[in-house]
Motif scaffolding. Structure first.
Motif, PDB file in Angstrom:
ATOM      1  N   SER A  15       4.286  -7.935 -19.035  1.00 22.15           N
ATOM      2  CA  SER A  15       4.087  -9.107 -18.171  1.00 22.15           C
ATOM      3  C   SER A  15       2.625  -9.535 -18.140  1.00 22.15           C
ATOM      4  O   SER A  15       2.311 -10.732 -18.121  1.00 22.15           O
ATOM      5  CB  SER A  15       4.551  -8.792 -16.744  1.00 22.15           C
ATOM      6  OG  SER A  15       5.934  -8.581 -16.731  1.00 22.15           O
ATOM      7  N   ALA A  43       1.946 -11.393 -21.241  1.00 16.93           N
ATOM      8  CA  ALA A  43       2.568 -12.721 -21.189  1.00 16.93           C
ATOM      9  C   ALA A  43       1.699 -13.693 -20.406  1.00 16.93           C
ATOM     10  O   ALA A  43       1.546 -14.856 -20.776  1.00 16.93           O
ATOM     11  CB  ALA A  43       3.961 -12.604 -20.559  1.00 16.93           C
ATOM     12  N   SER A  87       6.478 -16.451 -22.089  1.00 20.36           N
ATOM     13  CA  SER A  87       7.459 -15.733 -21.279  1.00 20.36           C
ATOM     14  C   SER A  87       7.393 -14.232 -21.584  1.00 20.36           C
ATOM     15  O   SER A  87       7.230 -13.845 -22.744  1.00 20.36           O
ATOM     16  CB  SER A  87       8.855 -16.272 -21.598  1.00 20.36           C
ATOM     17  OG  SER A  87       9.824 -15.358 -21.163  1.00 20.36           O
ATOM     18  N   ASP A  95       9.631 -12.135 -21.873  1.00 19.55           N
ATOM     19  CA  ASP A  95      10.644 -11.602 -22.793  1.00 19.55           C
ATOM     20  C   ASP A  95      10.299 -11.880 -24.254  1.00 19.55           C
ATOM     21  O   ASP A  95      11.011 -11.471 -25.155  1.00 19.55           O
ATOM     22  CB  ASP A  95      12.057 -12.089 -22.427  1.00 19.55           C
ATOM     23  CG  ASP A  95      12.148 -13.596 -22.379  1.00 19.55           C
ATOM     24  OD1 ASP A  95      11.257 -14.262 -22.973  1.00 19.55           O
ATOM     25  OD2 ASP A  95      13.084 -14.109 -21.749  1.00 19.55           O
ATOM     26  N   GLN A  96       9.198 -12.596 -24.486  1.00 19.01           N
ATOM     27  CA  GLN A  96       8.718 -12.738 -25.867  1.00 19.01           C
ATOM     28  C   GLN A  96       7.667 -11.691 -26.222  1.00 19.01           C
ATOM     29  O   GLN A  96       7.126 -11.687 -27.322  1.00 19.01           O
ATOM     30  CB  GLN A  96       8.119 -14.133 -26.073  1.00 19.01           C
ATOM     31  CG  GLN A  96       9.158 -15.241 -25.992  1.00 19.01           C
ATOM     32  CD  GLN A  96       8.504 -16.620 -26.054  1.00 19.01           C
ATOM     33  OE1 GLN A  96       7.334 -16.756 -26.413  1.00 19.01           O
ATOM     34  NE2 GLN A  96       9.281 -17.635 -25.719  1.00 19.01           N
TER      35      GLN A  96
END
Lengths: 565, 158
Positions: A133, A136, A142, A144-145
Motif C-alpha cells: 500500500s 501504491a 492501486s 492491487d497492482q
C-alpha cells in the motif's frame, strides 16, 4: 558480517523492549535499546531504513529452533530476503502478546510452530500488505497492482520497484489492514526449506547471552540450600561460619516463600536458606559452611517403593471420561466388548537436567518500607506465571514487573515453572533490594545426594502410572481407514497433548487413573502410557499400528492456547 | 584478597580474587565478562566449560585461578578474531547447535583435537569428544562438522 548484523540489529530495536547483545566482555550485557529501531509493521516485524527485517521472538527459544522457524513463517508471507532477517528477543508484554490473536508467551508442548503458524503467517502478510500500500501511494496506483517479491515491491506495468527499507517508514504510518491476504501455499519459497539457525553465529562464537550470562552493575550472587525432602521445613540454621567466608554478605531463610503455589499451574517452592555473596564461589562456599537442621516432614521416608505402590493403587481408579476423542460414552460401551486387554505401566521420577542449570537474575527496587518494581532476567517458558507469582509475592501490578526473555540451554517443561524466579525476587528483596543472580548448582537439580532417589521436588519430571483397559467390541462396524480403538482419559493427569495425534474410532475405552509428579504434567510419559495401549489394541485388531493423522489446527483452536508443557 | 595476572585471549588482565582456589571458570565469566564459557556441572564431567590453557583443552570449572598464572588462556571468544575459525564455520554450515549451551565447550575440545591431529580418525574424534555432553543430542552433527573442518584444513594445506 552476519554475526555483527545480529548484534547490531539487536541493539537497534526500539521501545526499550529489546535486549542488546554487546560483543565485548565485561560490559553490561543487557541494555535498553535505542529509540531508533526502524518502522514497526505490526507487533512482530520491524524494518530498518537499510532494509533489515527485525523479527521479534516472544516465545522461548530453548533449543527447538523456533527463533528461526517462526521468523521463516512470517518472512515467507512478507516476501523478505532471508539473508536480511534478524531475530530480536523481547521482554514479556502481556497486554500485547498474551492473547489468542498473538499466541501468548507460553512455550511448551512441542507445539509452537503448529500453534503459531497462522499467527506468524498473518503477521507477515499484513506487513507485506502495508508495504504494498505504501508503494501504491508513492506511485499513485492501486495497491492491487503492487506486488511484493524478494524484499521489494514492484509495479510491473511501469517496471518500477522500491525496496522494503525505502518503504518501511511510510508503511508504518498506515493502519493495519482489516483483511489479510495469505499467499497460496504453492508459492512458498521459505517455509519448508531447511535453514541454518539464525542464532548459530552467536552460539558458535560464545556471544549468545543465555539467562545465566546476565551481568548487571553491582550484581550479587546467591545459592540456596534447599530442604532435601519435598514438603520438609527448615528447623533451624547457624550462619556463623558461612558469614566468615570472605565475600558472603547475607544469609537468610527462604521459608516465607516455601510451600505450594499455583497460578494456574501448581508448583512448590522448597524451604531453604539463601546465601548471598559478591561472587558465586563465595556464595557456594558459604552454603557449604552452613549448619542446617530440617524437619523432613511427611515425605521423610518416602522412597521409590512407596511411590510405585501408591502409583499402582492410584492407577486402578477410574478417571472421568472426557469425551475428547472417539465416543464420549465409551466407558458405558465397555459392557459390550468381547475381549478386554489389560496393561499397566509405571514410570519412575526423572530429571529434566537442563544443560543450563536453573537460574534467574532479579532486581527488586524500592526502599526499606516499600517495593516499587521488579526486573527479572531468565529463560522462561511461561513469563506470565512469573509475573503472576511475583505480583502476589511483592504486591505489584503486572506493569511493575518486567521480565526480560532470554534464551536458555534447554527447558523440557522445567522452565515452565516460575519457582526459581520467585526465589530470585525474594532473595533480591531480602538482600537489600540489590540485583542478584540466583543460581542452582548442578547438584541442586537432582537434590541432596542422600536422597537423590526420593525426589518429589520441582525437578522431578515424569512419574506416572497408568492402567489401561482396552475393549475390543463385538461387532466390526468400522472401516479400515478408521482403525478401531478408543479411550477416554480421566481428568486426573489427563493431558491433552497426549491425545492430540490420534484419530480414534468410536469403540471401547480404556480407563486409567494417573498421577504425574506434583511438579510435572508428565507429558512425555503420558503420551507413551497412552500410545502403548493403543498399539497393543491395534495389534490385537490385526492392524500394524494405530492410525495417525496430522494435527488439525481446528482441534488446537478448540483446546485453546493454554498450558501444555 | 589476591591479585592475579591472567593472559586471556592475548590480553593481560589483573584480577582480584578473595580465594585463590576460585575456579578459573567463574573468573572468566563473572570478573572478565567472558560468558561464552559455560557452567554445566562444576565437577569436570560435562565439558561445557572447556577452554585452552597453553593450547590444551581443560575444564575451567576445576582449575584454580591461581594455577594458571602466566599461561596463555584461550576461550571461545578468542578462538578466532571474527568467529570464523574453520570449526566455527563448519558448526554453522552443519547447523550443529540446538540450544547451543554446550557448543562452546564442544568447539574448544574439537579445536584442541585439530591442533594436535589435523587429520583425526573417527576414533580420534570419539576419544577427544566423548567427555563433552550435549543434552540435545547433536553428536552426529558435531562429528560431521569436525570432519568438515579437518577436510577444509587438508584442502588449504595442499
Amino acid at each position: 558480517m552476519k554475526r555483527r548484523r545480529f548484534l547490531h540489529a539487536a541493539t537497534l530495536a526500539a521501545t526499550g523492549l529489546v535486549l542488546g547483545f554487546h560483543a565485548q566482555g565485561g560490559d553490561v550485557v543487557v541494555s535498553k535499546a535505542a529509540a531508533d529501531g526502524g518502522a514497526p509493521l505490526g507487533d512482530f516485524l520491524r524494518i530498518t531504513p537499510d532494509g533489515t527485517v527485525l523479527f521479534r521472538l516472544v516465545k522461548h527459544e530453548m533449543g527447538q529452533g523456533i527463533a528461526t522457524s517462526l521468523a521463516q513463517i512470517a518472512c515467507e508471507e512478507l516476501c523478505a530476503d532471508w539473508t536480511k532477517v534478524e531475530i530480536e528477543l523481547s521482554d514479556a508484554d502481556l497486554e500485547r502478546f498474551q492473547n489468542a490473536a498473538h499466541g501468548g508467551h507460553e512455550t511448551g508442548g512441542s507445539a509452537t510452530v503448529a500453534t503459531q503458524y497462522d499467527v506468524m503467517r498473518k503477521a507477515g502478510a499484513l506487513a507485506r500488505q502495508m508495504l504494498e500500500s505504501a508503494a501504491a501511494k508513492v506511485w499513485g496506483v492501486s495497491p492491487d497492482q503492487c506486488w511484493a517479491e524478494n524484499h521489494r515491491v514492484v509495479h510491473r506495468r511501469s517496471s518500477r520497484a522500491l525496496m522494503f527499507g525505502e518503504l518501511a517508514t511510510a508503511a508504518a504510518q498506515l493502519p493495519i489492514p482489516a483483511q489479510v491476504q495469505l499467499k497460496p501455499e504453492r508459492a512458498f519459497t521459505l517455509i519448508g526449506q531447511p535453514k541454518v539457525g539464525k542464532l548459530s553465529p552467536a552460539i558458535v562464537s560464545g556471544r549468545l547471552k543465555y539467562g545465566i550470562d546476565v551481568q548487571l552493575p553491582g550484581m550479587l550472587y546467591a545459592v540456596i540450600a534447599r530442604c532435601p525432602v519435598f514438603e520438609g521445613k527448615l528447623a533451624r540454621f547457624d550462619a556463623a561460619e558461612a558469614l566468615k567466608i570472605p565475600g558472603v554478605k547475607h544469609v537468610f531463610s527462604t521459608e516465607p516463600i516455601a510451600g505450594p503455589r499455583s497460578a494456574g499451574f501448581p508448583h512448590d517452592i522448597r524451604a531453604g536458606v539463601a546465601v548471598v555473596a559478591n561472587s558465586f564461589w563465595a556464595a557456594k562456599r558459604g552454603r557449604q559452611a552452613l549448619k542446617i537442621e530440617w524437619h523432613e516432614g511427611p515425605n521423610a521416608r518416602y522412597d521409590t517403593e512407596h511411590f510405585e505402590r501408591w502409583a499402582r493403587e492410584r492407577a486402578t481408579r477410574r478417571g472421568d471420561p472426557t469425551g475428547y476423542v472417539g465416543n464420549p460414552n465409551a466407558i458405558a460401551d465397555m459392557g459390550s466388548v468381547r475381549k478386554t486387554l489389560h496393561a499397566s505401566y509405571v514410570y519412575p521420577h526423572q530429571l529434566h537436567s537442563c544443560m543450563e542449570p536453573l537460574n534467574c537474575t532479579a532486581h527488586v527496587r524500592g526502599d526499606d518500607v516499600r517495593v516499587n518494581d521488579c526486573e527479572i532476567w531468565c529463560g522462561s517458558q511461561a513469563p506470565n506465571l512469573i509475573i503472576a507469582e511475583i505480583g502476589k509475592l511483592l504486591g505489584l501490578p503486572p506493569a511493575a514487573i518486567r521480565v526480560h526473555l532470554m534464551p536458555s540451554g534447554g527447558g523440557f517443561g522445567r522452565r515452565y515453572y516460575p519457582d526459581f524466579a520467585v526465589e530470585a525476587a525474594y532473595v533480591s528483596m531480602q538482600a537489600g533490594r540489590q540485583p542478584v543472580k540466583m543460581l542452582w548448582t548442578r547438584e541442586d537439580d537432582p537434590g541432596d545426594r542422600r536422597r537423590a532417589r526420593l525426589r518429589l521436588g520441582p525437578s522431578s519430571l515424569n512419574s506416572f502410572a497408568t492402567n489401561a483397559r482396552s475393549g475390543i467390541p463385538n461387532a466390526d462396524t468400522s472401516t479400515r481407514r478408521q482403525p478401531r480403538g478408543a479411550y477416554s482419559t480421566g481428568r486426573d493427569g489427563g493431558w491433552r497433548g497426549a491425545r492430540r495425534p490420534y484419530q480414534l474410532g468410536p469403540l471401547a475405552p480404556w480407563r486409567r487413573g494417573a498421577q504425574p509428579s506434583r511438579q510435572g504434567r508428565g507429558a512425555l510419559l503420558v503420551c507413551e502410557g497412552e500410545a502403548r495401549p493403543q498399539n497393543l489394541l491395534a495389534r490385537h485388531l490385526g492392524s500394524e499400528r494405530t492410525h495417525r493423522t496430522p494435527r488439525t489446527r481446528a482441534r488446537q483452536r478448540a483446546t485453546g492456547s493454554g498450558l501444555s508443557a | 584478597v589476591a591479585q592475579i595476572r591472567l593472559s586471556v585471549n592475548g590480553r593481560s588482565h589483573a584480577v582480584e580474587v578473595a580465594d585463590p582456589e576460585t575456579p578459573l571458570l567463574w573468573v572468566l565469566r563473572d570478573v572478565l565478562g567472558l560468558t561464552g564459557t559455560k557452567y554445566g556441572c562444576g565437577v569436570a564431567q560435562c565439558g561445557a566449560c572447556t577452554i585452552h590453557v597453553s593450547g590444551r583443552a581443560v575444564r575451567s570449572c576445576v582449575v584454580a585461578v591461581s594455577s594458571v598464572v602466566g599461561q596463555p588462556i584461550t576461550t571461545i571468544e578468542g578462538l578466532s578474531p571474527r568467529g570464523d575459525h574453520p570449526l566455527q564455520r563448519a558448526w554453522i554450515a552443519e547447523d550443529v547447535a540446538q540450544c547451543g549451551y554446550c557448543q562452546a565447550g564442544q568447539i574448544m575440545s574439537a579445536a584442541a583435537l585439530l591442533a594436535e591431529r589435523p587429520n583425526p580418525s573417527d576414533e580420534d574424534i570419539t576419544r577427544a569428544m566423548s567427555r563433552n555432553l550435549c543434552r540435545c543430542g547433536t553428536y552426529p552433527r558435531i562429528r560431521e562438522a569436525i570432519r568438515k573442518a579437518a577436510a577444509e584444513g587438508r584442502g588449504s594445506a595442499s
